[in-house]
Design an enzyme around this catalytic site. Structure first.
Site, PDB file in Angstrom:
ATOM      1  N   LYS A  51       0.670  -1.060   0.380  1.00 27.00           N
ATOM      2  CA  LYS A  51      -0.234  -0.008  -0.074  1.00 27.00           C
ATOM      3  C   LYS A  51       0.695   1.009   0.218  1.00 27.00           C
ATOM      4  O   LYS A  51       0.697   1.593  -0.588  1.00 27.00           O
ATOM      5  CB  LYS A  51      -0.991  -0.282   0.642  1.00 27.00           C
ATOM      6  CG  LYS A  51      -2.265  -1.063   1.182  1.00 27.00           C
ATOM      7  CD  LYS A  51      -2.926  -1.405   2.622  1.00 27.00           C
ATOM      8  CE  LYS A  51      -3.696  -2.286   2.211  1.00 27.00           C
ATOM      9  NZ  LYS A  51      -5.105  -2.834   3.421  1.00 27.00           N
ATOM     10  N   GLN A  95      -3.902  -1.562   9.896  1.00 27.40           N
ATOM     11  CA  GLN A  95      -4.274  -2.936   9.158  1.00 27.40           C
ATOM     12  C   GLN A  95      -5.017  -3.596   9.790  1.00 27.40           C
ATOM     13  O   GLN A  95      -4.446  -4.023  11.323  1.00 27.40           O
ATOM     14  CB  GLN A  95      -2.589  -3.613   8.185  1.00 27.40           C
ATOM     15  CG  GLN A  95      -2.745  -4.667   7.447  1.00 27.40           C
ATOM     16  CD  GLN A  95      -3.718  -4.607   6.427  1.00 27.40           C
ATOM     17  OE1 GLN A  95      -3.801  -3.721   6.053  1.00 27.40           O
ATOM     18  NE2 GLN A  95      -3.805  -5.861   5.800  1.00 27.40           N
ATOM     19  N   ASP A 118     -10.632   2.827   4.564  1.00 27.37           N
ATOM     20  CA  ASP A 118     -10.922   1.122   4.498  1.00 27.37           C
ATOM     21  C   ASP A 118     -12.543   0.843   4.078  1.00 27.37           C
ATOM     22  O   ASP A 118     -12.939  -0.027   3.744  1.00 27.37           O
ATOM     23  CB  ASP A 118     -10.498   0.805   5.518  1.00 27.37           C
ATOM     24  CG  ASP A 118      -9.131  -0.452   5.606  1.00 27.37           C
ATOM     25  OD1 ASP A 118      -8.991  -0.133   4.605  1.00 27.37           O
ATOM     26  OD2 ASP A 118      -8.502  -0.415   6.783  1.00 27.37           O
TER      27      ASP A 118
HETATM   28  N1  GUN Z   1      -6.551  -7.155   6.262  1.00 30.41           N
HETATM   29  C1  GUN Z   1      -7.406  -8.059   4.981  1.00 30.41           C
HETATM   30  N2  GUN Z   1      -7.984  -6.676   4.039  1.00 30.41           N
HETATM   31  C2  GUN Z   1      -7.567  -5.777   4.776  1.00 30.41           C
HETATM   32  C3  GUN Z   1      -8.183  -4.772   4.149  1.00 30.41           C
HETATM   33  O1  GUN Z   1      -8.698  -4.070   3.430  1.00 30.41           O
HETATM   34  N3  GUN Z   1      -8.339  -3.488   5.292  1.00 30.41           N
HETATM   35  C4  GUN Z   1      -6.843  -3.802   6.666  1.00 30.41           C
HETATM   36  N4  GUN Z   1      -7.161  -2.249   7.198  1.00 30.41           N
HETATM   37  N5  GUN Z   1      -7.095  -4.899   6.944  1.00 30.41           N
HETATM   38  C5  GUN Z   1      -7.063  -6.033   6.582  1.00 30.41           C
END
Ligand code: GUN
Length: 289
Positions: A51, A95, A118
């Protein structure tokens, strides 16, 4: 036929890059995304690093905040408060998964909905459900972009969503059933308590699999003209340099030769989630939804 998530994601990233140039040319601040990682789970760290790397590609500022596994919930909430109040940060993510001593919902609720790129906060989920402008959950929004940009019509189709998680299955099923394009599907959600799951997978025009079970969907479970979106990602032990290969919730090798279109793993939904996250960050920066 391969449904190339990586290619669609690259298109989206290019468009975001153009928007960033327009912002900076007119003397405005670039979008700034922060990502919080708690602990040192290697796959989670890999996702967060991907990311951050994507931010550099489109010209965003980014901040990677790595916190130890032993951090208390209160300390994490203090960090979130700091990010909520930092005017330079347009959006941030925490995350998942989090360590067991931290309550996920407490963390989600603490994030300022306007910075919740998110799209997990109840305010954003509520807006999504009512069809109001807001930040949409990144993975389902990325899948909608994939369908739209590859001219896959959804109207009147039977879409089967496997999995009811707050971050993929639940929002995906709501979005696909909405009076919108993509949307207007007849939607079924399957989960661990569904009886005769094959009855549903075999009747799907579009099958979205987000159950977190490696290679669960096999050739006999799908019909030939179906379109499959595989949200899963797993490390399968293999004789490679890393000692594993990445696979999805679908047994790709046996299924791909039977169906109309399918997303690969890697190179399918993963890059779309990232593109969608950056699109949300741009929206959080410009307030244009
Ligand atoms: N863990 C798995 N997918 C995601 C996501 O899209 N965002 C976040 N913050 N954690 C994740």
């Amino acid at each position: 036929m391969l449904l190339d998530g990586k290619k669609t994601a690259a298109e989206i990233l290019n468009e975001i890059g153009v928007s960033v140039l327009e912002l900076t040319k007119s003397g405005k601040k670039k979008p700034h995304l922060a990502a919080v990682l708690v602990g040192d789970d290697p796959p989670s760290e890999m996702y967060v690093r991907a990311k951050i790397k994507a931010c550099a590609k489109v010209g965003f500022d980014s901040t990677f905040i790595k916190l130890p596994n032993t951090i208390s919930e209160e300390e994490l909430l203090n960090k979130i408060d700091e990010l909520n109040n930092n005017n330079d940060i347009d959006g941030f993510i925490v995350q998942l998964p989090l360590p067991d001593h931290i309550t996920k919902s407490t963390i989600t609720l603490a994030i300022n909905p306007a910075k919740d790129v998110d799209g997990f906060h109840p305010e954003n989920i509520g807006k999504m459900t009512l069809g109001l402008p807001g930040l949409r959950p990144a993975t389902p929004a990325g899948i909608l972009e994939l369908l739209k940009r590859n001219n896959i019509s959804t109207e009147g189709k039977h879409c089967v969503v496997m999995g009811r998680s707050n971050i993929v299955g639940m929002p995906m099923s709501i979005l696909l059933a909405q009076k919108a394009s993509p949307g207007n599907c007849t939607t079924t959600i399957c989960h661990s308590k569904t009886k005769n799951i094959v009855k549903y997978t075999r009747s799907a025009d579009i099958l979205i699999v987000a159950i977190g079970k490696r290679e669960f969907i096999t050739r006999d479970m799908v019909k030939p003209d179906t379109i499959i979106i595989d949200v899963g990602i797993h490390r399968k032990p293999a004789n490679t340099e890393k000692g594993y290969i990445l696979t999805g919730d679908v047994a790709f090798d046996e299924v791909s030769s039977k169906v109309d279109q399918i997303t690969p793993v890697p190179g399918g939904v993963g890059p779309l989630t990232i593109a969608s996250l950056l699109l949300n960050t741009l929206k959080a920066r410009t307030k244009k939804f």
